[in-house]
Design a protein around this motif. Structure first.
Motif, PDB file in Angstrom:
ATOM      1  N   THR A   1    -130.044  23.629  37.634  1.00  9.61           N
ATOM      2  CA  THR A   1    -129.079  22.785  38.344  1.00  9.61           C
ATOM      3  C   THR A   1    -127.770  22.688  37.574  1.00  9.61           C
ATOM      4  O   THR A   1    -127.693  22.030  36.536  1.00  9.61           O
ATOM      5  CB  THR A   1    -129.650  21.372  38.568  1.00  9.61           C
ATOM      6  OG1 THR A   1    -130.864  21.459  39.314  1.00  9.61           O
ATOM      7  CG2 THR A   1    -128.659  20.485  39.319  1.00  9.61           C
ATOM      8  N   PRO A   2    -126.701  23.341  38.059  1.00 12.43           N
ATOM      9  CA  PRO A   2    -125.378  23.133  37.474  1.00 12.43           C
ATOM     10  C   PRO A   2    -124.781  21.843  38.019  1.00 12.43           C
ATOM     11  O   PRO A   2    -125.018  21.478  39.176  1.00 12.43           O
ATOM     12  CB  PRO A   2    -124.587  24.353  37.945  1.00 12.43           C
ATOM     13  CG  PRO A   2    -125.215  24.691  39.265  1.00 12.43           C
ATOM     14  CD  PRO A   2    -126.677  24.295  39.167  1.00 12.43           C
ATOM     15  N   SER A   3    -124.002  21.158  37.194  1.00 11.58           N
ATOM     16  CA  SER A   3    -123.419  19.883  37.633  1.00 11.58           C
ATOM     17  C   SER A   3    -121.986  19.774  37.139  1.00 11.58           C
ATOM     18  O   SER A   3    -121.695  20.042  35.971  1.00 11.58           O
ATOM     19  CB  SER A   3    -124.253  18.715  37.085  1.00 11.58           C
ATOM     20  OG  SER A   3    -123.608  17.479  37.319  1.00 11.58           O
ATOM     21  N   HIS A   4    -121.102  19.379  38.060  1.00 12.81           N
ATOM     22  CA  HIS A   4    -119.715  19.071  37.682  1.00 12.81           C
ATOM     23  C   HIS A   4    -119.216  17.970  38.605  1.00 12.81           C
ATOM     24  O   HIS A   4    -119.139  18.159  39.825  1.00 12.81           O
ATOM     25  CB  HIS A   4    -118.820  20.308  37.800  1.00 12.81           C
ATOM     26  CG  HIS A   4    -117.377  20.015  37.475  1.00 12.81           C
ATOM     27  ND1 HIS A   4    -116.939  19.758  36.187  1.00 12.81           N
ATOM     28  CD2 HIS A   4    -116.282  19.911  38.280  1.00 12.81           C
ATOM     29  CE1 HIS A   4    -115.636  19.520  36.214  1.00 12.81           C
ATOM     30  NE2 HIS A   4    -115.220  19.607  37.468  1.00 12.81           N
ATOM     31  N   ASN A   5    -118.933  16.826  38.027  1.00 13.83           N
ATOM     32  CA  ASN A   5    -118.435  15.672  38.795  1.00 13.83           C
ATOM     33  C   ASN A   5    -119.321  15.403  40.016  1.00 13.83           C
ATOM     34  O   ASN A   5    -118.851  15.359  41.158  1.00 13.83           O
ATOM     35  CB  ASN A   5    -116.984  15.889  39.218  1.00 13.83           C
ATOM     36  CG  ASN A   5    -116.038  15.842  38.019  1.00 13.83           C
ATOM     37  OD1 ASN A   5    -116.400  15.372  36.931  1.00 13.83           O
ATOM     38  ND2 ASN A   5    -114.822  16.319  38.209  1.00 13.83           N
ATOM     39  N   SER A   6    -120.601  15.206  39.745  1.00 12.77           N
ATOM     40  CA  SER A   6    -121.604  15.112  40.814  1.00 12.77           C
ATOM     41  C   SER A   6    -122.142  13.698  41.013  1.00 12.77           C
ATOM     42  O   SER A   6    -123.209  13.528  41.600  1.00 12.77           O
ATOM     43  CB  SER A   6    -122.765  16.054  40.493  1.00 12.77           C
ATOM     44  OG  SER A   6    -123.367  15.714  39.257  1.00 12.77           O
ATOM     45  N   THR A   7    -121.412  12.689  40.552  1.00 13.74           N
ATOM     46  CA  THR A   7    -121.909  11.313  40.619  1.00 13.74           C
ATOM     47  C   THR A   7    -122.370  10.916  42.017  1.00 13.74           C
ATOM     48  O   THR A   7    -123.379  10.226  42.180  1.00 13.74           O
ATOM     49  CB  THR A   7    -120.811  10.336  40.155  1.00 13.74           C
ATOM     50  OG1 THR A   7    -120.432  10.673  38.818  1.00 13.74           O
ATOM     51  CG2 THR A   7    -121.320   8.906  40.179  1.00 13.74           C
ATOM     52  N   GLN A   8    -121.653  11.387  43.035  1.00 12.73           N
ATOM     53  CA  GLN A   8    -121.930  10.934  44.402  1.00 12.73           C
ATOM     54  C   GLN A   8    -123.325  11.319  44.882  1.00 12.73           C
ATOM     55  O   GLN A   8    -123.960  10.566  45.628  1.00 12.73           O
ATOM     56  CB  GLN A   8    -120.874  11.499  45.353  1.00 12.73           C
ATOM     57  CG  GLN A   8    -120.992  10.976  46.785  1.00 12.73           C
ATOM     58  CD  GLN A   8    -119.879  11.491  47.682  1.00 12.73           C
ATOM     59  OE1 GLN A   8    -119.006  12.265  47.253  1.00 12.73           O
ATOM     60  NE2 GLN A   8    -119.895  11.081  48.938  1.00 12.73           N
TER      61      GLN A   8
ATOM     62  N   THR B   1    -115.859  14.799  34.451  1.00 13.63           N
ATOM     63  CA  THR B   1    -114.946  13.727  34.051  1.00 13.63           C
ATOM     64  C   THR B   1    -115.281  12.413  34.744  1.00 13.63           C
ATOM     65  O   THR B   1    -114.596  11.414  34.538  1.00 13.63           O
ATOM     66  CB  THR B   1    -113.484  14.117  34.365  1.00 13.63           C
ATOM     67  OG1 THR B   1    -113.369  14.444  35.761  1.00 13.63           O
ATOM     68  CG2 THR B   1    -113.061  15.324  33.534  1.00 13.63           C
ATOM     69  N   ASP B   2    -116.316  12.413  35.579  1.00 13.19           N
ATOM     70  CA  ASP B   2    -116.760  11.169  36.220  1.00 13.19           C
ATOM     71  C   ASP B   2    -117.973  10.634  35.447  1.00 13.19           C
ATOM     72  O   ASP B   2    -118.117  10.904  34.256  1.00 13.19           O
ATOM     73  CB  ASP B   2    -117.079  11.407  37.707  1.00 13.19           C
ATOM     74  CG  ASP B   2    -118.222  12.396  37.920  1.00 13.19           C
ATOM     75  OD1 ASP B   2    -118.790  12.897  36.917  1.00 13.19           O
ATOM     76  OD2 ASP B   2    -118.564  12.664  39.085  1.00 13.19           O
TER      77      ASP B   2
ATOM     78  N   VAL C   1    -125.326   9.113  34.635  1.00 13.93           N
ATOM     79  CA  VAL C   1    -126.358   9.060  35.675  1.00 13.93           C
ATOM     80  C   VAL C   1    -127.515   9.991  35.313  1.00 13.93           C
ATOM     81  O   VAL C   1    -128.696   9.605  35.374  1.00 13.93           O
ATOM     82  CB  VAL C   1    -125.771   9.441  37.049  1.00 13.93           C
ATOM     83  CG1 VAL C   1    -126.881   9.566  38.091  1.00 13.93           C
ATOM     84  CG2 VAL C   1    -124.734   8.420  37.496  1.00 13.93           C
ATOM     85  N   ILE C   2    -127.196  11.219  34.942  1.00 16.70           N
ATOM     86  CA  ILE C   2    -128.237  12.189  34.589  1.00 16.70           C
ATOM     87  C   ILE C   2    -129.024  11.706  33.371  1.00 16.70           C
ATOM     88  O   ILE C   2    -130.258  11.790  33.338  1.00 16.70           O
ATOM     89  CB  ILE C   2    -127.608  13.567  34.316  1.00 16.70           C
ATOM     90  CG1 ILE C   2    -126.937  14.110  35.583  1.00 16.70           C
ATOM     91  CG2 ILE C   2    -128.666  14.549  33.810  1.00 16.70           C
ATOM     92  CD1 ILE C   2    -125.961  15.246  35.338  1.00 16.70           C
ATOM     93  N   GLN C   3    -128.322  11.188  32.374  1.00 17.83           N
ATOM     94  CA  GLN C   3    -128.981  10.733  31.158  1.00 17.83           C
ATOM     95  C   GLN C   3    -129.989   9.619  31.437  1.00 17.83           C
ATOM     96  O   GLN C   3    -131.040   9.546  30.802  1.00 17.83           O
ATOM     97  CB  GLN C   3    -127.932  10.248  30.144  1.00 17.83           C
ATOM     98  CG  GLN C   3    -128.487   9.946  28.760  1.00 17.83           C
ATOM     99  CD  GLN C   3    -129.119  11.156  28.102  1.00 17.83           C
ATOM    100  OE1 GLN C   3    -128.580  12.261  28.168  1.00 17.83           O
ATOM    101  NE2 GLN C   3    -130.266  10.959  27.463  1.00 17.83           N
ATOM    102  N   SER C   4    -129.684   8.784  32.415  1.00 18.18           N
ATOM    103  CA  SER C   4    -130.624   7.704  32.751  1.00 18.18           C
ATOM    104  C   SER C   4    -131.949   8.277  33.257  1.00 18.18           C
ATOM    105  O   SER C   4    -133.019   7.717  32.990  1.00 18.18           O
ATOM    106  CB  SER C   4    -130.013   6.766  33.798  1.00 18.18           C
ATOM    107  OG  SER C   4    -129.893   7.396  35.061  1.00 18.18           O
TER     108      SER C   4
ATOM    109  N   LEU D   1    -131.360  24.708  42.394  1.00 14.16           N
ATOM    110  CA  LEU D   1    -131.012  23.550  43.219  1.00 14.16           C
ATOM    111  C   LEU D   1    -129.687  22.996  42.728  1.00 14.16           C
ATOM    112  O   LEU D   1    -129.594  22.529  41.586  1.00 14.16           O
ATOM    113  CB  LEU D   1    -132.101  22.472  43.116  1.00 14.16           C
ATOM    114  CG  LEU D   1    -131.868  21.192  43.928  1.00 14.16           C
ATOM    115  CD1 LEU D   1    -131.838  21.495  45.429  1.00 14.16           C
ATOM    116  CD2 LEU D   1    -132.931  20.151  43.614  1.00 14.16           C
ATOM    117  N   ASP D   2    -128.655  23.063  43.563  1.00  8.33           N
ATOM    118  CA  ASP D   2    -127.351  22.535  43.164  1.00  8.33           C
ATOM    119  C   ASP D   2    -127.344  21.016  43.213  1.00  8.33           C
ATOM    120  O   ASP D   2    -128.199  20.383  43.830  1.00  8.33           O
ATOM    121  CB  ASP D   2    -126.247  23.131  44.037  1.00  8.33           C
ATOM    122  CG  ASP D   2    -125.903  24.562  43.628  1.00  8.33           C
ATOM    123  OD1 ASP D   2    -126.454  25.042  42.617  1.00  8.33           O
ATOM    124  OD2 ASP D   2    -125.088  25.199  44.328  1.00  8.33           O
ATOM    125  N   SER D   3    -126.339  20.440  42.594  1.00 11.08           N
ATOM    126  CA  SER D   3    -126.326  18.999  42.324  1.00 11.08           C
ATOM    127  C   SER D   3    -126.032  18.133  43.541  1.00 11.08           C
ATOM    128  O   SER D   3    -126.033  16.905  43.430  1.00 11.08           O
ATOM    129  CB  SER D   3    -125.303  18.683  41.228  1.00 11.08           C
ATOM    130  OG  SER D   3    -124.009  19.088  41.622  1.00 11.08           O
TER     131      SER D   3
END
Length: 259
Positions: free
Chosen positions: A8-15, A42-43, A48-51, A89-91
């Motif tokens: 899973t790559p992630s970039h500014n995926s908070t939403q 940068t968000d 979120v992921i760390q939690s 699976l994308d973010s």
């Protein structure tokens, strides 16, 4: 060692990243690891992921120090993967709860080393508005004419292929990986059952299509090494089939372009 490594790559995926991770946690089998590679968000994605990482040791986070794009992020995860099977699976996408169980059973019954499945299209609110069916199987030349493998459904077997990474291009790198795999095996096999949900974002849908076309051409020429005539042949198939899928789905189904 987990049986499946989820890339899973992630970039500014908070939403959407929480919902994506939850769809993995809800899988009917538990023998997996999820490797999320954050590409300099940068968000609040990392928080979120760390939690989730702190709550479940199967979820792992790798942070890139330089923004490098999805190909590098995915390849970093593939290199770190411990599982026999590599899944993607994308973010912002989702798996249905029995995705892994059904697809792994499909692979193991007939020793298929590379498989994919049907999936729904959903909007940003999670509402289903379309279904992408898949052919029963595709070979290398089939895929060049139309990439019918959704990244969120693809799984390959490292016992058969070894670890195979994506070409380092900014877009269409998943398509490039499928072509690499199909040079090593005759077919990829499709499970025409909906196992995932692909999120269609409202930002720049038409621009994304133009970019996809541009990078598909570059993939033919620069990655696959085709001359201009061969590239034009496959690109014409790609363009016509893509247009039919978008503008005339009924005709596309008649012609076998859509399932």
């Amino acid at each position: 060692m987990s049986i499946v490594s989820i890339i899973t790559p992630s970039h500014n995926s908070t939403q959407f990243i929480s919902e994506t991770i939850q769809s993995v946690l809800s899988q009917s089998i538990s023998d997996w690891e999820m490797i999320i590679v954050d590409d300099c968000s940068t968000d609040k994605s990392v928080e979120v992921i760390q939690s989730f990482v702190e709550q479940d040791s199967r979820i792992k986070l790798i942070r890139l120090s330089v923004n490098s794009g999805a190909a590098v992020a995915r390849n970093t995860a593939i290199e770190a993967a411990q599982g026999r099977y590599i899944a993607f699976l994308d973010s912002d996408d989702l798996w249905l709860p029995d995705k892994l169980e059904k697809q792994l059973a499909f692979m193991q019954v007939d020793n298929y080393p590379f498989t994919y499945a049907a999936y729904d299209k959903i909007d940003e609110n999670g509402q289903v508005f379309g279904l992408i069916g898949v052919p029963d199987r595709v070979c290398y030349s089939d895929l060049l004419k139309m990439c019918s493998i959704g990244c969120l459904t693809a799984i390959y077997d490292t016992e058969y292929f070894g670890k195979v990474t994506m070409p380092l291009i900014r877009k269409r790198q998943d398509f490039g990986l499928w072509l690499k795999l199909l040079k090593k095996t005759e077919y990829a096999y499709g499970l025409n059952e909906t196992l995932a949900q692909y999120r269609v974002r409202t930002d720049s849908i038409s621009a994304n299509k133009a970019n996809a076309a541009k990078f598909t051409w570059r993939l033919y020429r620069e990655v696959e090494g085709m001359n201009v005539f061969k590239a034009s042949y496959y690109f014409s198939h790609y363009a016509v089939r893509g247009l039919l899928r978008t503008k005339a789905p009924g005709l596309a189904r008649m012609l076998g372009v859509l399932k």
